[in-house]
Each structure stands twice: as C-alpha cells, then as structure tokens.
Write an enzyme that holds these catalytic residues in place. Structure first.
Site, PDB file in Angstrom:
ATOM      1  N   ASP A  74       0.823  -1.215   0.000  1.00 26.63           N
ATOM      2  CA  ASP A  74       0.000   0.000   0.000  1.00 26.63           C
ATOM      3  C   ASP A  74       0.855   1.263   0.000  1.00 26.63           C
ATOM      4  O   ASP A  74       0.370   2.326  -0.387  1.00 26.63           O
ATOM      5  CB  ASP A  74      -1.052  -0.001   1.122  1.00 26.63           C
TER       6      ASP A  74
HETATM    7  C1  LAN Z   1       3.898  -0.667   9.939  1.00 25.19           C
HETATM    8  C2  LAN Z   1       3.815   0.735   9.566  1.00 25.19           C
HETATM    9  C3  LAN Z   1       3.088   1.023   8.293  1.00 25.19           C
HETATM   10  C4  LAN Z   1       1.993   0.037   8.007  1.00 25.19           C
HETATM   11  C5  LAN Z   1       1.000   0.525   6.917  1.00 25.19           C
HETATM   12  C6  LAN Z   1       1.668   0.917   5.625  1.00 25.19           C
HETATM   13  C7  LAN Z   1       0.238   1.732   7.439  1.00 25.19           C
HETATM   14  C8  LAN Z   1      -0.019  -0.591   6.677  1.00 25.19           C
HETATM   15  O1  LAN Z   1      -1.014  -0.162   5.802  1.00 25.19           O
HETATM   16  C9  LAN Z   1       0.667  -1.875   6.297  1.00 25.19           C
HETATM   17  C10 LAN Z   1       1.594  -2.357   7.424  1.00 25.19           C
HETATM   18  C11 LAN Z   1       2.675  -1.324   7.809  1.00 25.19           C
HETATM   19  C12 LAN Z   1       3.749  -1.362   6.753  1.00 25.19           C
HETATM   20  C13 LAN Z   1       3.356  -1.668   9.128  1.00 25.19           C
HETATM   21  C14 LAN Z   1       3.554  -3.079   9.521  1.00 25.19           C
HETATM   22  C15 LAN Z   1       4.033  -3.345  10.962  1.00 25.19           C
HETATM   23  C16 LAN Z   1       5.064  -2.331  11.416  1.00 25.19           C
HETATM   24  C17 LAN Z   1       6.251  -2.435  10.496  1.00 25.19           C
HETATM   25  C18 LAN Z   1       4.410  -0.943  11.321  1.00 25.19           C
HETATM   26  C19 LAN Z   1       3.183  -0.773  12.196  1.00 25.19           C
HETATM   27  C20 LAN Z   1       5.484  -0.069  11.935  1.00 25.19           C
HETATM   28  C21 LAN Z   1       6.060  -0.943  13.086  1.00 25.19           C
HETATM   29  C22 LAN Z   1       5.544  -2.375  12.881  1.00 25.19           C
HETATM   30  C23 LAN Z   1       6.604  -3.411  13.290  1.00 25.19           C
HETATM   31  C24 LAN Z   1       6.062  -4.813  13.172  1.00 25.19           C
HETATM   32  C25 LAN Z   1       7.037  -3.114  14.723  1.00 25.19           C
HETATM   33  C26 LAN Z   1       7.951  -4.099  15.331  1.00 25.19           C
HETATM   34  C27 LAN Z   1       7.210  -5.066  16.131  1.00 25.19           C
HETATM   35  C28 LAN Z   1       7.150  -6.365  15.896  1.00 25.19           C
HETATM   36  C29 LAN Z   1       6.021  -7.147  16.439  1.00 25.19           C
HETATM   37  C30 LAN Z   1       8.165  -7.084  15.097  1.00 25.19           C
END
Ligand code: LAN
Length: 747
Positions: free
Chosen positions: A475
């Site tokens: 996305d």
């Molecule tokens: C994110 C941030 C962005 C987010 C969007 C693009 C908003 C979403 O539409 C798709 C998923 C995504 C890319 C996403 C996935 C999970 C992330 C990377 C995070 C929320 C930012 C931090 C998180 C990550 C998993 C944090 C570390 C924790 C763990 C459990 C490994």
C-alpha cells in the site's frame, strides 16, 4: 510565539535523503559527524534537561512532537504571504482561511529533502531492546542521549508504578520489567523511589518469571533468566524444505526477521557476563530466589495482565517436540543452521544498509553481529551507527521509533491531501520538494540476493520509510503512485517519474495481489491461515502470515483506478480484473453494521474511510454493479453517521483495535473526525448537516498558527500495540477541509 524550552534548542534533527538523526549541540549538518560517542554535555545541561523534559502523562500520554515542531518553525515561520482567494460568504471564507493556514504551517515542518519528519514512538518494548544491544556490546550511547532516555522511561511510568506495552496501555509485566531493567542499565540506582515502586508492582504481579516470551528472550540474553525456561526456537527449521507450510520463508516478514536473529541467540545461548549489576537485578525482579527457580516450569508462564493470545494445543505439542530435541540435537546440524542464519542476517543487513526491516530486528541483529564478529568489526560499527536512525526527541524525552520513520507514507499522504483541490497549488515549492522525495524513494533496483532470501521483486515499488530501508510495502507503493499521479496532474512540476517507472509501479502492485483478491503488507500471503496456530508471541495476534487487509486493498484499488484514468491503454483488462477482485474482497470484509475493522490505525473509522473511498471511486464506472456498491456505501455511511458525537466530531480509542468492537473516546478526535468526513464526502452523503458539524470541529480545533492538537494515539499493529503518527493531525484535517472546499465551497 511557540513555547520552546531552553534544553530543547540543544537538540537538532538532521535529515538527509529521508534519514533522520537527532544530534545534541551539532556543529554542522553532517550526520556522520554526530554518530560518535561524544560526551559534550555539562552537569548543568543535564540538570536543565530534567526541567525541560518534564512531562505529565496523566493528562495525555501522547507528546505533541513540540521539540521538532517548535524549533523547526521558531525563527523562520511566516504567515502565508500569497494571494488568498476572497469569497463573500463568511463561512466559506473561514474554510479557505483555515485550509491555507493549515497548509502554510505544515509546509514549515517539511524538511529540506522534501519529507515530513515526525514522532513515530508509542511502543515501549523497543528502546529496551536497543539498550540491551548497547549494554551487551559495551557500546554506550552518548551521555546526553542516555539522560534523555531515562527521562522518557520515567515520564511514561503509569500511576500504579508499572509500564504498558505502549504509552497508552495499562501496566503489563512485559512493559514494566523491560523499562525497569532499561533504567538500571542506564545507571539509575535501585533505591530510586520510582524503581522501588516499580519493583513492588513486579512482585505483586508474580515477578519476572511471568514475562511473555519476547521478554524472556531479552532477559535470557542479559543473563537474568535461564535459557532453560525458554521454549526452543528450533534453529534447524531454517534448513527445512521450502515446500513445507511451516518453513519460515512463508511467515509474515516481520515475524520471520525477528525470529531469525532470536534463533541465533538461542542457538548460541548468548548471555551477558555475570557482574554486580546482573546479580543485583536477579534479586530485584523476581519474587523468589533466582537460584531456586524451576526454569522449565516457566516456559509457558505468562502474567495474566499480558495475555492477549493463548498458545494453541498445536504449539504446545510442537514446543514439546522441539524442547526435547535440544537434548539430542546434532552439533553438526546445529552449526549448519546457525551458519545459515548468520548468512541470512548479513543479507538482511546488506539489503537494508544496516537499518533492517524494523526496530526489533535492528536490536537483535546487532547482538548477533556483535557476537559473531565483535564490536570492532565493520559490520557491527555499521549497525551501531543505525541505532541513531531510530531515536526521536520530543518533549517527553528520547524514545525509539517504531521504524526508521514514516517518511514516504506521510509525504505521499500530505501531497495527496494538499492536492485534493486547486488550493494546494498555492504551495508549489512544498509540492516540488515532496515530489523530489517521492521520486528519490521509488525503488529502482533489485537486491542482488533477493531471490535467495525470499524477497518479493520490488522494482518500481515504494517503501514505508526510505529507499535505504529496502523493504517496499504494497500500500505504500499505492500511495507513492497516487501521489506521483496527483503531482503530475497538478502541472506544478516537470514529471521526473516517467511512464516506464509508473508502469513498473503498476506491475509490482499487480504482483502483490493475493488470490483472495486483497492485498497484504510486504509480500503475498504465503501460507494457510492455520499457521497462526503456531503464533508463540502471547502479546500479538495475526503475526504468522501476511494477511490481506481492507486498508491495503483499498489503497491499491484506488491507485489502480487512477492509473486507468491516465493510462487507459496500459494492461487494461488485467488491471480492471484486479480492481474487481479487490472490490470483491473489500465487500466481503464489511461488517454487518456497515463498518470495516482497521488493522493499522484506530480503527473502524480508519478502515471505513478506506472502504468507502475505494467503493465510491468505483461507482459509476464499469468495474462493478452499482447497486451493490451503493448498498454497501450507504450502510457504511449510516454506520458513520450513527457514531457522530454530540459536538459533531468522531472519536475512537485504541481499545477498538484490541477488542474488535467500536470503543468511543470520551471526546471527539480530529483525526477520526477527518477520516469520517473524508468517507462521507467521498460517498456524497445526503445529510449535509452531518458533514458541516464535523467540519466545524476541525475549524474550531485548529490552533492559531495552523496546527491541530495531538490527541489520542492513532496507529496500531498486530491488534495490541499502538504507535504514534504525529503527522496525521495535520494531514487528515487538511485533506478533509480541502475536500469540503472542493465539493461544497468551490463547486
Ligand atoms: C507498519 C507501519 C506502516 C503500516 C501501513 C503501511 C500503514 C499498513 O497499511 C501496512 C503495514 C505497515 C507497513 C506496518 C507493519 C508493521 C510495522 C512495520 C508498522 C506498524 C510499523 C512498526 C511495525 C513493526 C512490526 C514493529 C515491530 C514489532 C514487531 C512485532 C516485530
């Protein structure tokens, strides 16, 4: 004009092509020059910090990103000096004025490289990981940083003396023990009153044996927990044949990339040497004598305040098998597994320029690299330099961000929000800068090792943060593409992203579509849903595979529809088919009450905006049966209208995300209000008083300078952990006002 405490001024955010590093009293803008351990802080300045970063979380645990914002606007801020269109109707003029004021203020927050920096904190289990990496490798942060981290940790202690998983959460064993240990590693005395109270919390809740498995892992690395009390991570699984559904290449990439270095540490049973601090901590965090703990019995012990998912019988059975395997394991096979894992970690480091996919594997990979090659190795030094990319300074101290930033994501949204109407064209320099950043961030080449390490092909895609981070997202590609097209249409810049690059983005987007018609996050769904039964995390849900999501699907569908408007001849039938399948997926996800559940922000309002936006855009075209679309849209609008609060706004809390039911906030929230309004306006909702009262909330809540207040936390991941999106409080009100201007004022 805006309040700036003297201690804030010593911190400066340096940016370069999206990279963000906070430097203490920097002498230049050169980021690399500020990555050394320079202890350039005086005792007096430390004392001043304590005053200037005093933060009372009891009112609102969310800081307002004031250090960055107030210093960024301090000297250079000016009111908008261009021509403001003048209208006769005073209400309409008010909308225009607010919109211009909002965009003008927001333009001042843009960094020279074109992106919008912002606080991306929220989770409280991240900084501890980094501090453990720094401790075990004997690579301390500069003193100024350490002092700021202490303040942050203290500032976020709850009234009951514990800490939550995230800044708004109630205290948990995971949150409390991790912050407690972090403060001790940072040199705080165990007799400090706040620590004494925290210890009481820990002991009253059963002691650190009940910390969830990720906490058990960190404690084991610190030699504060016996590896015997940790369920095996079975490193040999990495040597399994790829066709097996349990092979880790099929896991959600975040889960894969976290359990990879964890498995290395487990295989090596890495543990910090015993010393006075460690021996003392062993006494501090347990209710019983450390030496008398029956570790095997602790493997599945989890404090009830932490439990979010319960381990399935299949997982228990698997643990039984893998734990026993440890007794008979072949050394040869174990070595082969760890060699492979280390090779994989090196590949991840290279693919991401040592930033890594996220904050968790950044910390754990650092530990592995230190263990394998030592602190003087080139690899380790490159890692430690990237620690700074994750740190953020706000008025509540220094935190670790949930990613190396949300650069591309925020920039794409901001660009689209401003270009929603022609008024955005009053800011040509801002748009030109953001376009440069979007141009710079599109992925232009494949990693040389992408196929070997299970990476989805990525030429033409966009990442969430920076190109250097090297992990594109479906996305984010859609948002990058939509924003690029919006800039091209505005005529404000000479397009640098040519047709070929647009088509590469489209191809990648198409390649990301799942067979269920939806889009997931970073990769295709690679394993069946039952794999979730093996989720060992206890605190996160749905982490095992990359699922299709409403929001991700809607973003992809919208950008593909936009592509068809500009490039009707390009893969026409293939794209139309993809859009139709995407709409099918969105329709299937809709709840009986008309809403959609949002997995990546709070919550039903967020996903309902995405759902309605996509379906409304498809209406009146040939993609789908209009009566079906209209029925679904009006159900969604009724849902939203039904949730409007008495003051005209909307407001949800993070509880919506974890309980899966709409949970109303005490007061309306500008971000939720903006999402609801965007949806209602996209749908052309009939009752205009609903939209107008909502718009009034946005108008009334705008500050004099053109900002909006930081209210509740708005991002989430894995249902149970919240994350800050500091830019949302500007982006979405601007977007909603701009759409209102376009549809109801400008007409
Ligand atoms: C994110 C941030 C962005 C987010 C969007 C693009 C908003 C979403 O539409 C798709 C998923 C995504 C890319 C996403 C996935 C999970 C992330 C990377 C995070 C929320 C930012 C931090 C998180 C990550 C998993 C944090 C570390 C924790 C763990 C459990 C490994």
């Amino acid at each position: 004009m805006l309040n700036i405490k003297s201690g804030w001024k010593n911190w400066q955010l340096l940016t370069e092509e999206g990279r963000q590093v906070w430097a203490f009293k920097p002498s230049s803008n050169d980021i690399d020059a500020h990555l050394q351990n320079v202890d350039n802080i005086t005792e007096q300045e430390i004392a001043q910090f304590a005053e200037d970063f005093q933060f009372d979380k009891s009112g609102n645990p969310n800081s307002g990103d004031k250090v960055f914002r107030n210093t960024a606007t301090d000297t250079k801020f000016q009111k908008f000096t261009g021509q403001i269109p003048q209208l006769e109707n005073p209400y309409e003029q008010k909308v225009i004025d607010a919109l211009i004021k909002g965009m003008n203020y927001y333009s001042y927050l843009q960094s020279e490289d074109g992106h919008w920096p912002g606080d991306y904190g929220g989770p409280l289990f991240l900084l501890p990981g980094l501090l453990i990496a720094s401790y075990i490798s004997d690579t301390p942060f500069p003193k100024a940083h350490r002092e700021m981290m202490k303040l942050y940790l203290f500032n976020h202690q709850n009234k009951d003396a514990g800490w939550g998983m995230h800044i708004e959460g109630e205290s948990t064993m995971f949150g409390t023990v991790m912050q407690y240990v972090s403060l001790r590693l940072l040199g705080v005395d165990k007799n400090h009153q706040q620590l004494v109270q925290a210890r009481t919390w820990i002991k009253n809740n059963g002691g650190a044996t009940g910390i969830p498995s990720w906490g058990k892992f960190y404690l084991a690395v610190l030699n504060l927990y016996d590896w015997q009390g940790f369920n095996s991570l079975f490193p040999e699984i990495w040597l399994f044949p790829r066709w097996l559904p349990v092979h880790p290449w099929r896991y959600w990439c975040h889960t894969r990339m976290v359990y990879l270095p964890m498995a290395y540490c487990y295989a090596q049973r890495i543990k910090a040497p015993e010393n006075e601090l460690i021996l003392s901590l062993r006494e501090e965090i347990y209710s019983e004598d450390f030496a008398s703990i029956d570790w095997r019995k602790q493997r599945n012990a989890v404090c009830e305040k932490d439990c979010y998912t319960t381990p399935s019988p299949v997982l228990k059975w698997m643990n039984f098998f893998t734990n026993n395997y440890e007794k008979f394991k072949s050394t040869w096979l174990r070595k082969k597994s760890t060699d492979y894992i280390l090779k994989y970690i090196n590949a991840e480091d290279q693919q991401t320029n040592y930033i890594n996919i996220g904050p968790v594997n950044q910390a754990i990979n650092s530990i592995c690299i230190w263990h394998a090659y030592g602190k003087d190795s080139g690899q380790f030094k490159k890692h430690a330099a990237r620690w700074f990319d994750y740190l953020w300074v706000a008025e509540d101290g220094m935190k670790m961000n949930g990613y190396n930033g949300s650069q591309l994501w925020d920039t794409a949204f901001a660009t689209r929000a401003m270009l929603e109407s022609d008024l955005g064209k009053l800011f040509p320099a801002t748009i030109a800068k953001s376009y440069r950043f979007i141009d710079l961030s599109q992925v232009k080449a494949e990693h040389p090792t992408h196929a070997e390490f299970f990476r989805h092909p990525m030429i033409g895609s966009w990442p969430f943060s920076t190109a250097e981070n090297g992990w594109p997202v479906a996305d984010c590609t859609a948002e990058g593409l939509s924003a690029s097209l919006a800039v091209h249409h505005s005529g404000l810049v000479k397009p640098a992203i040519d047709d070929q690059r647009i088509k590469q983005a489209v191809d990648t987007l198409l390649s990301y579509q799942n067979s269920d018609g939806g889009w997931a996050t970073y990769e295709l769904t690679r394993a069946p849903k039952w794999l979730e039964k093996l989720n060992p995390s206890e605190v996160f849900a749905d982490i095992m595979i990359d699922y299709s999501w409403t929001e991700c699907t809607a973003a992809c569908v919208i950008s593909l529809m936009e592509v068809q408007e500009t490039y009707p001849a390009y893969k026409n039938s293939e794209i139309s088919k993809a859009i139709r399948a995407g709409i099918d997926f969105i329709l299937k996800q809709q709840k009986p009450d008309g809403s959609w559940y949002g997995g990546w922000a709070v919550c039903f309002t967020y996903a309902t905006w995405f759902g309605v936006e996509a379906l409304s855009k498809a209406r009146g075209k040939s993609y789908y049966d209009d009566t079906i679309l209209t029925a679904s849209i009006s159900k969604a609008c009724d849902f939203l209208a039904g949730k409007q609060k008495a003051d005209g706004g909307w407001g949800e809390t993070f509880k919506s995300c974890s309980t899966l039911t709409y949970t109303e906030a005490g007061s309306s929230q500008v971000i939720n209000t903006a999402w609801a309004l965007l949806a209602l306006m996209a749908a052309d909702f009939g009752d205009k008083t609903v939209t107008e009262t909502g718009i009034n909330v946005l108008l009334n809540r705008q500050t004099d300078i053109g900002d909006w207040p930081q209210e509740n936390i708005s991002g989430v991941f894995n249902y149970n952990c919240m994350i800050t999106y500091a830019n949302y409080r500007n982006i979405f009100p601007i977007w909603a006002l701009n759409r209102h201007f376009k549809l109801d004022v400008q007409k």
